[in-house]
Design a protein around this motif. Sequence first.
Motif, PDB file in Angstrom:
ATOM      1  N   UNK A  37       0.827  -1.198   0.000  1.00 64.66           N
ATOM      2  CA  UNK A  37       0.000   0.000   0.000  1.00 64.66           C
ATOM      3  C   UNK A  37       0.863   1.250   0.000  1.00 64.66           C
ATOM      4  N   UNK A  38       1.990   1.194   0.724  1.00 66.83           N
ATOM      5  CA  UNK A  38       2.880   2.349   0.780  1.00 66.83           C
ATOM      6  C   UNK A  38       3.478   2.630  -0.586  1.00 66.83           C
ATOM      7  N   UNK A  39       3.893   1.546  -1.273  1.00 67.87           N
ATOM      8  CA  UNK A  39       4.472   1.707  -2.613  1.00 67.87           C
ATOM      9  C   UNK A  39       3.425   2.256  -3.566  1.00 67.87           C
ATOM     10  N   UNK A  40       2.233   1.640  -3.553  1.00 66.23           N
ATOM     11  CA  UNK A  40       1.184   2.083  -4.466  1.00 66.23           C
ATOM     12  C   UNK A  40       0.775   3.518  -4.166  1.00 66.23           C
ATOM     13  N   UNK A  41       0.671   3.829  -2.871  1.00 66.95           N
ATOM     14  CA  UNK A  41       0.258   5.165  -2.491  1.00 66.95           C
ATOM     15  C   UNK A  41       1.206   6.233  -2.979  1.00 66.95           C
ATOM     16  N   UNK A  42       2.494   5.898  -3.068  1.00 68.40           N
ATOM     17  CA  UNK A  42       3.483   6.872  -3.519  1.00 68.40           C
ATOM     18  C   UNK A  42       3.306   7.182  -4.995  1.00 68.40           C
ATOM     19  N   UNK A  43       3.288   6.177  -5.849  1.00 68.87           N
ATOM     20  CA  UNK A  43       3.232   6.433  -7.284  1.00 68.87           C
ATOM     21  C   UNK A  43       1.848   6.903  -7.734  1.00 68.87           C
ATOM     22  N   UNK A  44       0.827   6.667  -6.930  1.00 73.88           N
ATOM     23  CA  UNK A  44      -0.535   7.054  -7.310  1.00 73.88           C
ATOM     24  C   UNK A  44      -0.969   8.386  -6.696  1.00 73.88           C
ATOM     25  N   UNK A  45      -0.078   9.036  -5.972  1.00 76.03           N
ATOM     26  CA  UNK A  45      -0.416  10.317  -5.359  1.00 76.03           C
ATOM     27  C   UNK A  45      -0.520  11.415  -6.415  1.00 76.03           C
ATOM     28  N   UNK A  46      -1.525  12.275  -6.274  1.00 79.76           N
ATOM     29  CA  UNK A  46      -1.732  13.367  -7.215  1.00 79.76           C
ATOM     30  C   UNK A  46      -0.687  14.461  -7.013  1.00 79.76           C
ATOM     31  N   UNK A  47      -0.063  14.892  -8.114  1.00 77.14           N
ATOM     32  CA  UNK A  47       0.883  16.002  -8.090  1.00 77.14           C
ATOM     33  C   UNK A  47       0.169  17.289  -8.495  1.00 77.14           C
ATOM     34  N   UNK A  48      -0.444  17.274  -9.673  1.00 80.25           N
ATOM     35  CA  UNK A  48      -1.212  18.451 -10.096  1.00 80.25           C
ATOM     36  C   UNK A  48      -2.195  18.058 -11.191  1.00 80.25           C
ATOM     37  N   UNK A  49      -3.134  18.944 -11.430  1.00 77.43           N
ATOM     38  CA  UNK A  49      -4.087  18.774 -12.525  1.00 77.43           C
ATOM     39  C   UNK A  49      -4.079  20.046 -13.356  1.00 77.43           C
ATOM     40  N   UNK A  50      -4.329  19.897 -14.643  1.00 80.60           N
ATOM     41  CA  UNK A  50      -4.470  21.041 -15.531  1.00 80.60           C
ATOM     42  C   UNK A  50      -5.738  20.883 -16.341  1.00 80.60           C
ATOM     43  N   UNK A  51      -6.700  21.777 -16.137  1.00 77.43           N
ATOM     44  CA  UNK A  51      -7.987  21.689 -16.821  1.00 77.43           C
ATOM     45  C   UNK A  51      -8.179  22.937 -17.680  1.00 77.43           C
ATOM     46  N   UNK A  52      -8.468  22.747 -18.951  1.00 80.50           N
ATOM     47  CA  UNK A  52      -8.650  23.878 -19.860  1.00 80.50           C
ATOM     48  C   UNK A  52      -9.899  24.673 -19.497  1.00 80.50           C
ATOM     49  N   UNK A  53      -9.792  26.005 -19.633  1.00 77.67           N
ATOM     50  CA  UNK A  53     -10.961  26.858 -19.420  1.00 77.67           C
ATOM     51  C   UNK A  53     -11.953  26.731 -20.569  1.00 77.67           C
ATOM     52  N   UNK A  54     -11.413  26.456 -21.769  1.00 80.10           N
ATOM     53  CA  UNK A  54     -12.280  26.272 -22.920  1.00 80.10           C
ATOM     54  C   UNK A  54     -13.080  24.987 -22.775  1.00 80.10           C
TER      55      UNK A  54
END
Length: 302
Positions: A37-54
Amino acid sequence: MGITRTQLLHHHLLLSPYQIFVALLPFLSFLLLLPLSAVAGDILSLVYKGCANQTLSAAYSYIQPLASVSSALTAQAATSKFYKVTASSSSPGGQPLFALFQCRGDLSSSACSACVTRVLPMWTSLCGGSAAAARVQLNGCYALYQAPGFPQVSGTQMLYKTCGSGGSGSGFETKRGTALAQLQSGVAAGHGFYATSYASVYAMAQCEGDLSVADCGECVAQAVQKSEVECGGAASGQIYLDKCYVSYSYYTNGIPHGVGSVGGEGQTEKTVAIVVGSAAGIAFLVICLLFARSLMKKKDDY
């Protein structure tokens, strides 16, 4: 001679090794799942999102092509670490939708597949269902899609940064500079992904999978420069450009064992083997102790 009350009590307290093992199974399962779970939790953690305004026009049927590209990317995640796809709507006048995913270069095939499976649904959960483009970055992978006509940006445009707090003491910037210089050399040698360490600084860089060697080297050089300017003397930093990223971390007590291998080939298996062996050893020891205790009680009864 009848059975005494003490003997009867001892009889009920005696447990067979099998009963003890069954009783310990939940505990052993917890030990097994904890490192995974610790390994999976690390690589699956959200860093950032970018959503277009259009937003996508009402005339553009995006639901079907978005599902198509997601399905195509998921199918390739078990065998590829980078994949691009274009899908068109079956509706009249439907236009192609472009998408791609990329996993971190040191991830195993199973870890990459798990990461891609996690990140794709985040397009809609984080950006809604009508954004003209979406990009979601996890620690282990990222995925993006773009509708036709979405404005393109420079490959070296900074999309996201994060810097650690506080300084790192005398000499840190020289150590970091050496590690990042090694990073640039490694990427320039033709590696789309490269990681290195120097004097307690661990650094990593990766370029988009289809970037040329020259463009990759230029992108990483820009990311390195931005990391030094943006993060100053911070002990850690991550700089994400459109076509590449650079990250570094400084460990005052030396780079911990296993840093840079989380989710990689072999490291997960090694961790699991250690924990399985430890858990089995603990279980065997407990069984032996309880069994010996049972024999002692039997001896006392007679």
